[in-house]
Write an enzyme that holds these catalytic residues in place. Structure first.
Site, PDB file in Angstrom:
ATOM      1  N   LYS A 115      42.194  34.163  13.248  1.00  0.00           N
ATOM      2  CA  LYS A 115      42.942  33.140  12.514  1.00  0.00           C
ATOM      3  C   LYS A 115      42.039  32.413  11.515  1.00  0.00           C
ATOM      4  CE  LYS A 115      47.155  33.540  14.130  1.00  0.00           C
ATOM      5  NZ  LYS A 115      47.162  34.731  14.919  1.00  0.00           N
ATOM      6  N   LYS A 197      48.598  47.299  15.209  1.00  0.00           N
ATOM      7  CA  LYS A 197      49.768  47.229  16.089  1.00  0.00           C
ATOM      8  C   LYS A 197      50.960  46.649  15.340  1.00  0.00           C
ATOM      9  CE  LYS A 197      48.093  42.807  17.894  1.00  0.00           C
ATOM     10  NZ  LYS A 197      49.052  41.722  17.772  1.00  0.00           N
ATOM     11  N   LYS A 200      54.732  40.518  14.060  1.00  0.00           N
ATOM     12  CA  LYS A 200      55.817  39.743  13.453  1.00  0.00           C
ATOM     13  C   LYS A 200      55.554  39.495  11.981  1.00  0.00           C
ATOM     14  CE  LYS A 200      56.683  36.993  17.520  1.00  0.00           C
ATOM     15  NZ  LYS A 200      55.572  36.113  17.861  1.00  0.00           N
TER      16      LYS A 200
HETATM   17  P1  TYM Z   1      53.382  36.505  20.628  1.00  0.00           P
HETATM   18  O1  TYM Z   1      54.508  35.648  20.184  1.00  0.00           O
HETATM   19  O2  TYM Z   1      52.381  36.927  19.619  1.00  0.00           O
HETATM   20  O3  TYM Z   1      53.950  37.820  21.292  1.00  0.00           O
HETATM   21  C1  TYM Z   1      54.934  37.780  22.301  1.00  0.00           C
HETATM   22  C2  TYM Z   1      54.684  38.871  23.325  1.00  0.00           C
HETATM   23  O4  TYM Z   1      54.721  40.161  22.712  1.00  0.00           O
HETATM   24  C3  TYM Z   1      53.527  40.882  23.012  1.00  0.00           C
HETATM   25  N1  TYM Z   1      53.189  41.744  21.858  1.00  0.00           N
HETATM   26  C4  TYM Z   1      52.944  43.061  21.969  1.00  0.00           C
HETATM   27  N2  TYM Z   1      52.909  43.878  23.042  1.00  0.00           N
HETATM   28  C5  TYM Z   1      52.635  45.184  22.812  1.00  0.00           C
HETATM   29  N3  TYM Z   1      52.416  45.715  21.565  1.00  0.00           N
HETATM   30  C6  TYM Z   1      52.442  44.919  20.463  1.00  0.00           C
HETATM   31  N4  TYM Z   1      52.254  45.449  19.254  1.00  0.00           N
HETATM   32  C7  TYM Z   1      52.691  43.523  20.635  1.00  0.00           C
HETATM   33  N5  TYM Z   1      52.785  42.465  19.792  1.00  0.00           N
HETATM   34  C8  TYM Z   1      53.068  41.381  20.559  1.00  0.00           C
HETATM   35  C9  TYM Z   1      52.479  39.814  23.252  1.00  0.00           C
HETATM   36  O5  TYM Z   1      51.405  40.313  24.021  1.00  0.00           O
HETATM   37  C10 TYM Z   1      53.296  38.765  23.977  1.00  0.00           C
HETATM   38  O6  TYM Z   1      53.424  39.096  25.337  1.00  0.00           O
HETATM   39  N6  TYM Z   1      50.173  33.414  22.902  1.00  0.00           N
HETATM   40  C11 TYM Z   1      51.458  34.104  23.072  1.00  0.00           C
HETATM   41  C12 TYM Z   1      52.597  33.157  23.333  1.00  0.00           C
HETATM   42  C13 TYM Z   1      52.460  32.290  24.521  1.00  0.00           C
HETATM   43  C14 TYM Z   1      52.408  32.690  25.894  1.00  0.00           C
HETATM   44  C15 TYM Z   1      52.302  31.506  26.646  1.00  0.00           C
HETATM   45  C16 TYM Z   1      52.427  33.929  26.509  1.00  0.00           C
HETATM   46  C17 TYM Z   1      52.369  30.923  24.520  1.00  0.00           C
HETATM   47  N7  TYM Z   1      52.268  30.454  25.767  1.00  0.00           N
HETATM   48  C18 TYM Z   1      52.214  31.530  28.061  1.00  0.00           C
HETATM   49  C19 TYM Z   1      52.352  33.974  27.916  1.00  0.00           C
HETATM   50  C20 TYM Z   1      52.240  32.790  28.645  1.00  0.00           C
HETATM   51  C21 TYM Z   1      51.744  34.842  21.789  1.00  0.00           C
HETATM   52  O7  TYM Z   1      51.283  34.503  20.742  1.00  0.00           O
HETATM   53  O8  TYM Z   1      52.654  35.858  21.897  1.00  0.00           O
END
Ligand code: TYM
Length: 334
Positions: A115, A197, A200
């Protein structure tokens, strides 16, 4: 079904359209886990402020992520589905945990370093302490299972460090949380162009979104990188071909996958045909979810009800934990 004792918690940031990575890394597990465990799933709107301070589209994005959770199979009677900012106890726990998180370890976090590269003019303290807030989300419910994709592994490792430091100093309040996936490994869904990967906000032409129209899905898949095919039997697949097979394994029938594996091994594979098949299987997978999302989004009252119900359940669990935390920390003066 009798529920297991362990508690489950996870979240998704409302920073854009959800994609196949979010589905197979997170949502697919949520849907199965809600049958077996007490589950808390949230829209991480506070986390999104670390990178998206402009909140003009936030409400719309929060609604969409809620709808995408429900369309993917979350049953709001079984799991608490809520919005992070509705649970004020999160902020309190985040503050306490911040006293146990060191600047040096936070600066070394991979997502923080990424970031800093991406937004050098906005290296805010929220970004630095992002893993602390994530830990607060999880342990606020004393959760130990966290269904996430591979990219979140380091955050969970940090969460265990913070939890152990807390327990060591103030007494055992929290279980150690672990990243979870049904199956042996955490999932990383690759992008269609063979680089990185699905995401979003980056790589949008090489990412399949749950909102993509059928024609868009077909076009994106047809554009996936391939080559002239193998010239030696049973040769190793280059990364971008391996990725295509990986995507096929997510949505296609076993006999279809077997056919293309055999064709590859016998050097008669036709990538055009394979991509056509993959495109159709992706359309079959994504279009019912997309249609459901659209109908859920049309009913704002229903979504409000979902958020209220989820928040009520999450608050109950959060209050109980905060009470334990204050006691353990000695913040009880009456
Ligand atoms: P975020 O919003 O980036 O992604 C949400 C979930 O999707 C998974 N993910 C993927 N899994 C496999 N392949 C991919 N290409 C891929 N892209 C995204 C992420 O691993 C995630 O599970 N920090 C977290 C949000 C969060 C959170 C939490 C998660 C905030 N508090 C507490 C678990 C517990 C995040 O940015 O996810």
């Amino acid at each position: 079904m009798e529920k297991q004792q362990q508690i489950v918690m996870s979240g998704i940031r409302p920073t854009g359209l959800l994609h196949l990575g979010n589905y197979f890394g997170a949502l697919r597990n949520y849907v199965k886990m809600q049958e077996e465990y007490e589950c808390y799933f949230m829209v991480a709107d506070l986390h999104s402020l670390t990178t998206h301070p402009d909140t003009k589209e936030l409400k719309q994005n929060v609604h969409r992520v809620l709808a995408e959770n429900i369309a993917s199979g979350i049953d709001t009677d079984k799991a608490a589905l809520y919005c992070q900012s509705h649970i004020h106890e999160t902020a309190e726990l985040y503050l306490y945990l911040n006293m146990l998180a060191y600047k040096g370890e936070l600066e070394k976090t991979t997502t923080f370093k990424d970031k800093v590269r991406q937004q050098p003019d906005n290296v805010n303290a929220g970004l630095l302490t992002y893993p602390v807030l994530q830990t607060a989300d999880i342990v606020l419910h004393r959760a130990s299972l966290v269904p996430v994709g591979k990219d979140q592994e380091q955050h969970l490792e940090m969460a265990r460090n913070f939890v152990n430091r807390f327990n060591h100093r103030y007494g055992d309040v929290f279980p150690e949380p672990f990243a979870f996936n049904y199956g042996s490994e955490l999932v990383k869904v690759p992008s269609l162009d063979g680089s990185g990967k699905m995401s979003k906000s980056e790589n949008q032409n090489a990412t399949l979104y749950l909102a993509d129209e059928d024609e868009v899905i077909r076009k994106k898949v047809m554009k996936a990188k391939t080559d002239a095919g193998p010239t030696e039997q049973y040769s190793q697949k280059p990364d971008y071909i391996e990725n295509l097979f990986l995507l096929m394994k997510l949505v296609s029938a076993p006999d279809v996958i077997e056919k293309y594996e055999n064709d590859y091994n016998n050097c008669v594979i036709r990538y055009g045909d394979m991509k056509k098949q993959l495109g159709e299987d992706m359309v079959k997978f994504i279009s019912p979810i997309r249609e459901k999302v659209n109908s859920i989004l049309a009913d704002e009252k229903y979504l409000q009800g979902v958020m209220e119900k989820g928040a009520e359940k999450a608050r109950k669990s959060a209050r109980a934990t905060i009470e334990m935390v204050r006691q353990a920390m000695g913040l009880n003066y009456y």
